[in-house]
Design an enzyme around this catalytic site. Sequence first.
Site, mmCIF file in Angstrom:
data_model
loop_
_atom_site.group_PDB
_atom_site.id
_atom_site.type_symbol
_atom_site.label_atom_id
_atom_site.label_comp_id
_atom_site.label_asym_id
_atom_site.label_seq_id
_atom_site.Cartn_x
_atom_site.Cartn_y
_atom_site.Cartn_z
ATOM 1 N N TRP A 139 0.858 -1.180 0.000
ATOM 2 C CA TRP A 139 0.000 0.000 0.000
ATOM 3 C C TRP A 139 0.900 1.237 0.000
ATOM 4 O O TRP A 139 1.886 1.263 0.715
ATOM 5 C CB TRP A 139 -0.891 -0.027 1.246
ATOM 6 C CG TRP A 139 -2.095 0.842 1.164
ATOM 7 C CD1 TRP A 139 -2.190 2.113 1.634
ATOM 8 C CD2 TRP A 139 -3.368 0.513 0.614
ATOM 9 N NE1 TRP A 139 -3.442 2.603 1.392
ATOM 10 C CE2 TRP A 139 -4.196 1.636 0.774
ATOM 11 C CE3 TRP A 139 -3.885 -0.633 -0.008
ATOM 12 C CZ2 TRP A 139 -5.511 1.669 0.345
ATOM 13 C CZ3 TRP A 139 -5.192 -0.607 -0.429
ATOM 14 C CH2 TRP A 139 -5.992 0.522 -0.262
ATOM 15 N N SER A 183 -0.424 -2.515 6.011
ATOM 16 C CA SER A 183 0.269 -2.456 7.297
ATOM 17 C C SER A 183 -0.290 -3.420 8.336
ATOM 18 O O SER A 183 0.454 -3.901 9.189
ATOM 19 C CB SER A 183 0.245 -1.024 7.835
ATOM 20 O OG SER A 183 1.047 -0.202 7.003
ATOM 21 N N VAL A 184 -1.585 -3.724 8.274
ATOM 22 C CA VAL A 184 -2.168 -4.651 9.253
ATOM 23 C C VAL A 184 -1.529 -6.030 9.146
ATOM 24 O O VAL A 184 -1.412 -6.745 10.144
ATOM 25 C CB VAL A 184 -3.701 -4.727 9.074
ATOM 26 C CG1 VAL A 184 -4.308 -5.856 9.884
ATOM 27 C CG2 VAL A 184 -4.340 -3.402 9.458
ATOM 28 N N GLU A 185 -1.064 -6.399 7.976
ATOM 29 C CA GLU A 185 -0.454 -7.710 7.777
ATOM 30 C C GLU A 185 1.016 -7.768 8.216
ATOM 31 O O GLU A 185 1.621 -8.840 8.247
ATOM 32 C CB GLU A 185 -0.559 -8.128 6.301
ATOM 33 C CG GLU A 185 -1.972 -8.388 5.833
ATOM 34 C CD GLU A 185 -2.783 -7.126 5.546
ATOM 35 O OE1 GLU A 185 -4.023 -7.189 5.667
ATOM 36 O OE2 GLU A 185 -2.192 -6.069 5.223
ATOM 37 N N VAL A 228 2.996 2.648 5.325
ATOM 38 C CA VAL A 228 2.508 4.022 5.370
ATOM 39 C C VAL A 228 1.018 3.967 5.671
ATOM 40 O O VAL A 228 0.266 3.292 4.964
ATOM 41 C CB VAL A 228 2.739 4.762 4.025
ATOM 42 C CG1 VAL A 228 2.128 6.161 4.063
ATOM 43 C CG2 VAL A 228 4.227 4.822 3.684
ATOM 44 N N VAL A 229 0.604 4.674 6.723
ATOM 45 C CA VAL A 229 -0.805 4.788 7.073
ATOM 46 C C VAL A 229 -1.132 6.278 7.130
ATOM 47 O O VAL A 229 -0.545 7.006 7.937
ATOM 48 C CB VAL A 229 -1.125 4.111 8.425
ATOM 49 C CG1 VAL A 229 -2.622 4.176 8.708
ATOM 50 C CG2 VAL A 229 -0.626 2.670 8.446
ATOM 51 N N HIS A 253 -10.640 4.439 11.187
ATOM 52 C CA HIS A 253 -9.827 3.341 10.659
ATOM 53 C C HIS A 253 -8.334 3.563 10.929
ATOM 54 O O HIS A 253 -7.615 2.631 11.307
ATOM 55 C CB HIS A 253 -10.085 3.179 9.161
ATOM 56 C CG HIS A 253 -9.360 2.049 8.536
ATOM 57 N ND1 HIS A 253 -9.685 0.731 8.784
ATOM 58 C CD2 HIS A 253 -8.312 2.015 7.679
ATOM 59 C CE1 HIS A 253 -8.871 -0.057 8.100
ATOM 60 N NE2 HIS A 253 -8.027 0.703 7.427
ATOM 61 N N HIS A 304 9.852 -0.434 14.099
ATOM 62 C CA HIS A 304 8.558 0.089 13.662
ATOM 63 C C HIS A 304 8.832 1.200 12.652
ATOM 64 O O HIS A 304 8.941 2.366 13.013
ATOM 65 C CB HIS A 304 7.799 0.616 14.869
ATOM 66 C CG HIS A 304 6.380 0.996 14.603
ATOM 67 N ND1 HIS A 304 6.004 1.873 13.624
ATOM 68 C CD2 HIS A 304 5.246 0.616 15.215
ATOM 69 C CE1 HIS A 304 4.689 2.027 13.641
ATOM 70 N NE2 HIS A 304 4.210 1.261 14.605
ATOM 71 N N ARG A 312 9.254 11.853 5.131
ATOM 72 C CA ARG A 312 9.893 10.917 6.063
ATOM 73 C C ARG A 312 10.411 9.659 5.368
ATOM 74 O O ARG A 312 11.034 8.824 5.999
ATOM 75 C CB ARG A 312 8.888 10.519 7.142
ATOM 76 C CG ARG A 312 8.439 11.712 7.976
ATOM 77 C CD ARG A 312 7.351 11.352 8.935
ATOM 78 N NE ARG A 312 7.896 10.514 9.990
ATOM 79 C CZ ARG A 312 7.158 9.703 10.745
ATOM 80 N NH1 ARG A 312 5.862 9.611 10.582
ATOM 81 N NH2 ARG A 312 7.731 8.987 11.683
#
Length: 166
Positions: free
Chosen positions: A26, A57-59, A79-80, A87, A112, A126
Site C-alpha cells: 500500500w 500495514s495490518v499484515e 505508510v498509514v 480506521h 517500527h 519521512r
Amino acid sequence: MAGFGEPGVSTVDATGMTVGVVAARWHGELTDHMLGRAVAAAQACGAATVVARVAGSVELPVVAQALARRCDVVVALGVVVRGATAHFDYVCRSVTDGLTRVALDEGRPVAHGVLTVDTIEQARDRAGLPGSAEDKGWAATVAALDAAVAIRTVSAGPAQRLGFGG
C-alpha cells in the site's frame, strides 16, 4: 514529525547478522523506496537481508513474527495516512501492538518503520526520498541492528549486578 532528538547513528557493525524486512505494498511508491533504503542500510552495516511483501500495514506483524524466527532483527515498513474515519486509529494501534508483541515474544528487535501521518506530503518527507527531511527505512534498520548488537553484548558479557545497591 518531531524533527529533533534523533541519535544520529549512521551504521553499526552487524557483520554476520540477518535483517528480515517486511514492507507493505500500500502506498507502493513510498514503501518501495523505504524498502530499498532499508536493504542499503543493512548492507552498509554488513548484514544480509531477507525481504517479504504484504498487502497493507495490518499484515506486517504476522509476517514480522515469521521473520523474527529466522532473522536477527526485523524491520517493518508501511505508510498509514489519516482519513476521515477511525480506521487510521485502529490500524495504527493494531500494527504497533502487534510489532511490540513480536519483539517481546521472539526476543528480537523489531523496528517500527511504519509512517503514521496526517497527509501523504508528511509521508514523503519521512520516506527518504531526495529532499526528504528523514529516511525512516535507513533509520529503522540501523536502530534495530544497534539493538541487536546491544543484546549480543549484554548476553555475552559476564554476569554483573545492575541497578541500585551494592
